[in-house]
Design a protein around this motif. Structure first.
Motif, short mmCIF file in Angstrom:
data_model
loop_
_atom_site.label_atom_id
_atom_site.label_comp_id
_atom_site.label_asym_id
_atom_site.label_seq_id
_atom_site.Cartn_x
_atom_site.Cartn_y
_atom_site.Cartn_z
N VAL A 20 46.37 11.41 74.21
CA VAL A 20 46.57 10.52 75.36
C VAL A 20 47.71 11.04 76.23
N GLY A 21 48.76 11.56 75.61
CA GLY A 21 49.87 12.12 76.38
C GLY A 21 49.45 13.31 77.22
N ALA A 22 48.55 14.12 76.68
CA ALA A 22 48.06 15.28 77.43
C ALA A 22 47.09 14.86 78.53
N THR A 23 46.36 13.79 78.29
CA THR A 23 45.38 13.32 79.27
C THR A 23 46.04 12.51 80.39
N LEU A 24 46.92 11.61 80.03
CA LEU A 24 47.59 10.75 81.01
C LEU A 24 49.03 11.24 81.18
N LYS A 25 49.23 12.19 82.07
CA LYS A 25 50.54 12.83 82.23
C LYS A 25 51.64 11.85 82.62
N LYS A 26 51.30 10.78 83.33
CA LYS A 26 52.35 9.86 83.75
C LYS A 26 52.90 9.03 82.59
N PHE A 27 52.19 8.96 81.49
CA PHE A 27 52.66 8.25 80.31
C PHE A 27 53.21 9.18 79.23
N ASP A 28 53.23 10.47 79.49
CA ASP A 28 53.64 11.47 78.51
C ASP A 28 55.08 11.27 78.08
N LEU A 29 55.34 11.29 76.79
CA LEU A 29 56.68 11.13 76.22
C LEU A 29 57.21 12.42 75.62
N GLY A 30 56.50 13.52 75.81
CA GLY A 30 56.85 14.76 75.13
C GLY A 30 56.17 14.82 73.77
N ILE A 31 56.16 15.98 73.18
CA ILE A 31 55.44 16.15 71.91
C ILE A 31 56.00 15.24 70.83
N LEU A 32 57.31 15.21 70.69
CA LEU A 32 57.91 14.39 69.63
C LEU A 32 57.69 12.90 69.89
N GLY A 33 57.90 12.46 71.12
CA GLY A 33 57.69 11.05 71.46
C GLY A 33 56.24 10.62 71.30
N ASN A 34 55.32 11.48 71.76
CA ASN A 34 53.90 11.18 71.60
C ASN A 34 53.53 11.07 70.12
#
Length: 96
Positions: A20-34
């Protein structure tokens, strides 16, 4: 509770959160956060799905394909959903 379904839910939750983080860039939290949000959502989502559907370990104590797929689906969807919610809340707080 058997540990194998929980581990499957946590791993699939991390994968779902990163997807989801990769798909929805505006909600991305970074790899660790995701991953962390996905793990949290995967554990919660998988547990809720098992409670609602009654899915889980097979009656003989083993794992069947249905319970494995249920753990993957619940973990992945829960992880993605919680990651998107946390990302949206983060964005709303950043605007203020």
């Amino acid at each position: 509770m058997d540990i194998v379904p929980l581990l499957i839910q946590l791993v699939s939750g991390a994968v779902g959160g990163n997807a989801v983080g990769a798909t929805l860039k505006k909600f991305d939290l970074g790899i660790l956060g995701n991953s962390l949000a996905g793990i949290l959502g995967g554990g919660l989502g998988g547990t809720i799905l098992q409670s609602v559907l009654g899915a889980g370990a097979a009656p003989d104590g083993g794992m069947d394909i249905g319970s494995i797929l249920s753990s993957i689906a619940g973990g992945g969807v829960g992880g993605g959903l919680i990651m998107a919610i946390i990302g949206a809340v983060k964005n709303m707080m950043a605007k203020k």
